[in-house]
Write a protein that holds these residues in place. Structure first.
Motif, mmCIF file in Angstrom:
data_model
loop_
_atom_site.group_PDB
_atom_site.id
_atom_site.type_symbol
_atom_site.label_atom_id
_atom_site.label_comp_id
_atom_site.label_asym_id
_atom_site.label_seq_id
_atom_site.Cartn_x
_atom_site.Cartn_y
_atom_site.Cartn_z
ATOM 1 N N ALA A 263 0.813 -1.218 0.000
ATOM 2 C CA ALA A 263 0.000 0.000 0.000
ATOM 3 C C ALA A 263 0.845 1.266 0.000
ATOM 4 C CB ALA A 263 -0.927 0.003 1.224
ATOM 5 N N THR A 264 2.097 1.153 0.436
ATOM 6 C CA THR A 264 2.953 2.346 0.522
ATOM 7 C C THR A 264 4.156 2.271 -0.415
ATOM 8 O OG1 THR A 264 4.182 1.365 2.383
ATOM 9 C CG2 THR A 264 2.296 2.767 2.921
ATOM 10 N N SER A 265 4.166 1.301 -1.303
ATOM 11 C CA SER A 265 5.300 1.138 -2.214
ATOM 12 C C SER A 265 5.252 2.175 -3.325
ATOM 13 C CB SER A 265 5.270 -0.258 -2.835
ATOM 14 O OG SER A 265 4.173 -0.373 -3.724
ATOM 15 N N LYS A 266 6.432 2.596 -3.755
ATOM 16 C CA LYS A 266 6.532 3.541 -4.860
ATOM 17 C C LYS A 266 7.764 3.216 -5.696
ATOM 18 C CE LYS A 266 4.438 7.391 -2.293
ATOM 19 N NZ LYS A 266 4.676 8.750 -1.753
ATOM 20 N N ALA A 267 7.691 3.533 -6.969
ATOM 21 C CA ALA A 267 8.867 3.390 -7.825
ATOM 22 C C ALA A 267 9.865 4.488 -7.493
ATOM 23 C CB ALA A 267 8.474 3.465 -9.300
ATOM 24 N N ASN A 268 11.123 4.152 -7.590
ATOM 25 C CA ASN A 268 12.221 5.105 -7.373
ATOM 26 C C ASN A 268 12.247 5.692 -5.960
ATOM 27 O OD1 ASN A 268 12.978 4.931 -10.217
ATOM 28 N ND2 ASN A 268 11.148 6.176 -10.596
ATOM 29 N N GLU A 269 11.816 4.911 -4.972
ATOM 30 C CA GLU A 269 11.798 5.415 -3.600
ATOM 31 C C GLU A 269 13.070 5.067 -2.824
ATOM 32 O OE1 GLU A 269 8.874 3.845 -0.967
ATOM 33 O OE2 GLU A 269 9.418 1.746 -1.311
ATOM 34 N N LEU A 270 13.813 4.040 -3.239
ATOM 35 C CA LEU A 270 14.998 3.643 -2.498
ATOM 36 C C LEU A 270 16.122 4.661 -2.707
ATOM 37 C CD1 LEU A 270 15.198 -0.245 -2.968
ATOM 38 C CD2 LEU A 270 14.035 1.088 -1.187
ATOM 39 N N THR A 271 16.809 4.970 -1.642
ATOM 40 C CA THR A 271 17.910 5.929 -1.713
ATOM 41 C C THR A 271 19.198 5.231 -2.146
ATOM 42 O OG1 THR A 271 18.618 5.533 0.574
ATOM 43 C CG2 THR A 271 16.862 7.176 0.211
ATOM 44 N N GLU A 272 20.226 6.002 -2.409
ATOM 45 C CA GLU A 272 21.534 5.419 -2.741
ATOM 46 C C GLU A 272 22.048 4.557 -1.598
ATOM 47 O OE1 GLU A 272 24.478 8.152 -4.098
ATOM 48 O OE2 GLU A 272 23.173 9.076 -5.605
ATOM 49 N N ASP A 273 21.813 4.997 -0.362
ATOM 50 C CA ASP A 273 22.245 4.210 0.788
ATOM 51 C C ASP A 273 21.468 2.893 0.883
ATOM 52 O OD1 ASP A 273 24.157 6.029 1.553
ATOM 53 O OD2 ASP A 273 22.909 7.012 3.060
ATOM 54 N N ASP A 274 20.168 2.940 0.550
ATOM 55 C CA ASP A 274 19.361 1.714 0.539
ATOM 56 C C ASP A 274 19.919 0.714 -0.472
ATOM 57 O OD1 ASP A 274 17.652 2.885 2.388
ATOM 58 O OD2 ASP A 274 16.166 3.480 0.874
ATOM 59 N N GLN A 275 20.218 1.219 -1.663
ATOM 60 C CA GLN A 275 20.757 0.354 -2.713
ATOM 61 C C GLN A 275 22.121 -0.212 -2.299
ATOM 62 O OE1 GLN A 275 19.085 -0.661 -5.215
ATOM 63 N NE2 GLN A 275 17.614 0.897 -5.847
ATOM 64 N N LYS A 276 22.921 0.609 -1.629
ATOM 65 C CA LYS A 276 24.229 0.150 -1.173
ATOM 66 C C LYS A 276 24.075 -0.943 -0.128
ATOM 67 C CE LYS A 276 28.613 1.776 0.773
ATOM 68 N NZ LYS A 276 29.377 2.962 1.289
ATOM 69 N N LEU A 277 23.104 -0.783 0.754
ATOM 70 C CA LEU A 277 22.830 -1.829 1.747
ATOM 71 C C LEU A 277 22.562 -3.169 1.077
ATOM 72 C CD1 LEU A 277 21.959 -2.955 4.578
ATOM 73 C CD2 LEU A 277 19.635 -2.184 3.976
ATOM 74 N N LEU A 278 21.684 -3.159 0.075
ATOM 75 C CA LEU A 278 21.323 -4.408 -0.585
ATOM 76 C C LEU A 278 22.497 -4.987 -1.372
ATOM 77 C CD1 LEU A 278 17.703 -3.472 -1.632
ATOM 78 C CD2 LEU A 278 18.379 -5.198 0.034
ATOM 79 N N LYS A 279 23.344 -4.129 -1.942
ATOM 80 C CA LYS A 279 24.555 -4.618 -2.611
ATOM 81 C C LYS A 279 25.460 -5.319 -1.597
ATOM 82 C CE LYS A 279 23.922 -2.949 -6.833
ATOM 83 N NZ LYS A 279 23.731 -3.854 -8.005
ATOM 84 N N ASN A 280 25.559 -4.762 -0.382
ATOM 85 C CA ASN A 280 26.379 -5.378 0.658
ATOM 86 C C ASN A 280 25.783 -6.695 1.142
ATOM 87 O OD1 ASN A 280 28.252 -3.297 0.594
ATOM 88 N ND2 ASN A 280 27.261 -2.132 2.223
ATOM 89 N N VAL A 281 24.457 -6.757 1.181
ATOM 90 C CA VAL A 281 23.786 -8.010 1.546
ATOM 91 C C VAL A 281 24.074 -9.086 0.494
ATOM 92 C CG1 VAL A 281 21.536 -9.135 1.812
ATOM 93 C CG2 VAL A 281 21.982 -6.937 2.924
ATOM 94 N N VAL A 282 23.991 -8.694 -0.776
ATOM 95 C CA VAL A 282 24.310 -9.637 -1.857
ATOM 96 C C VAL A 282 25.747 -10.135 -1.720
ATOM 97 C CG1 VAL A 282 24.675 -9.852 -4.355
ATOM 98 C CG2 VAL A 282 22.617 -8.740 -3.487
ATOM 99 N N ALA A 283 26.675 -9.223 -1.419
ATOM 100 C CA ALA A 283 28.082 -9.609 -1.249
ATOM 101 C C ALA A 283 28.235 -10.596 -0.100
ATOM 102 C CB ALA A 283 28.940 -8.371 -1.007
#
Length: 391
Positions: A263-283
């Motif tokens: 209900a609260t999701s939006k496109a292009n809402e993740l910040t650069e820090d959010d994306q970096k977090l997920l990249k680190n999780v993938v690593a």
């Protein structure tokens, strides 16, 4: 609930209900499943995905929708098991059986289930599938046509270009960003105006239940507090090319949580820090991986038709998700198509290594993958499945 439009402007809920994992209790537990489905509809979910081969799923869904008089409030997506069919009579028989199970006179979104490559689509065309689709669309029995896919991005893009599809369905999540159809495939479909439905957003629960401690700590220490599942969903909803994300919800708590997040999701809402977090999780997850393949595809095409990125994805999966999970993925990527794309096809020419930006010793790693993945079960599948699937 947020909605995104299909190819013809019809609103589709960003959260879809994956009906493969209905709770089983001597068959589908209808009463429990009914509560969950009705809660989802109450929350605005209008896309329900099932398939002919999901045990009891179509019949349970049809019964629940009928007895609650909500068929006209939802879209049903189901699938043709083309691999079980060798004639148009067989296609017609199965389709009519699906309508009977679903207690409906039409399917809103109909998919070729696990369409593996262009040659398989050509086989279906030779049977007359294009004319059949047109007839069903004209009669209103099928509203939109698509396909679901497991495989690499090159073949996915070829399939997208092979027909005027209304939509498609792919496995995609933040761990599979550069494997399977991947971001490249998603963007290619989106560039042609083809809506994309996402399956396996949580990698069968692995991105929630089997995260390594290092990945769990990264989520725990991050200032924005979200569950691993919410991070995975929001990573998908952040992308404009994603139309609907399926979730195999089998508890009221799961339905309520996913509906709340959608209900609260939006496109292009993740910040650069959010994306970096997920990249680190993938690593952190990839620390267990055997081959540092990014799935870029520069090694392709192989002159002997080896699916190099697909092989390495399955080989890595062997150490991240277990042997059986890896065997299933490897079989889907290398056997469920007209021409085998196994690692054992490799003749050691080395052309692939000349183009690999990661400088992977591809020939040696293909040998390692073959030893791990091509055991007795795989050999049996290689003999039996082409006969079952009429290849």
């Amino acid at each position: 609930m947020q909605y995104r439009n299909d190819k013809y402007g019809n609103p589709i809920s960003v959260l879809g209900y994956g009906c493969m994992r209905f709770t089983q209790k001597m068959g589908v537990d209808i009463d429990k499943t009914e509560k969950e489905i009705m809660e989802a509809i109450k929350g605005g979910v209008n896309y329900f995905d099932t398939a002919y081969i999901y045990p009891g799923s179509e019949a349970a869904l049809g019964k629940i929708l009928e007895r609650n008089n909500v068929r006209n409030k939802v879209n049903i997506a189901t699938k043709l098991p083309h691999y079980l069919i060798k004639s148009m009579e067989g296609i017609e028989k199965i389709f009519n059986e699906e309508l009977e199970r679903l207690r409906t006179d039409h399917v809103d979104y109909y998919l070729m289930h696990m369409l593996s490559d262009v040659k398989t689509w050509e086989r279906l065309k030779s049977l007359g599938i294009e004319e059949w689709i047109q007839e069903k669309k004209q009669s209103g029995e099928i509203r939109q046509i698509g396909f679901s896919y497991h495989g690499n991005s090159d073949m996915f893009c070829q399939l997208i270009d092979a027909y005027d599809w209304d939509f498609c369905q792919i496995q995609y999540n933040y761990l599979d960003e550069n494997s399977q159809a991947g971001r490249r495939g998603l963007n290619h479909a989106h560039s042609k105006g083809i809506p994309v439905v996402i399956m396996e957003p949580l990698r069968g629960g692995k991105l929630v239940n089997n995260l390594p401690d290092k990945a769990k700590k990264l989520f725990h220490d991050y200032p924005v507090k979200r569950t691993p599942a919410e991070w995975a969903f929001r990573w998908l909803w952040d992308q404009e090319g994603v139309t609907c994300v399926l979730s195999g919800m089998n508890s009221l708590e799961m339905v309520k949580e996913n509906v709340k997040n959608a209900a609260t999701s939006k496109a292009n809402e993740l910040t650069e820090d959010d994306q970096k977090l997920l990249k680190n999780v993938v690593a952190a997850i990839n620390d267990k991986m055997k081959v540092g393949c990014t799935g870029c595809g520069y090694c392709m095409p192989c002159p002997k038709h080896v699916d190099i990125p697909g092989t390495f994805a399955a080989y890595n999966k062997r150490y991240a998700d277990g042997k059986m999970s890896a065997l299933i993925e490897y079989t889907m990527c290398t056997v469920l198509r007209k021409d085998f794309t196994s690692a054992s096809n490799c003749v050691g020419c080395g052309l692939c290594e000349q183009h690999c930006p990661q400088h992977i010793n591809i020939r040696q790693q293909l040998q390692n993958a073959r030893k791990e993945l091509e055991g007795p079960l795989y050999s049996a599948a290689k003999k039996i499945l082409p006969k079952i699937m009429k290849y």
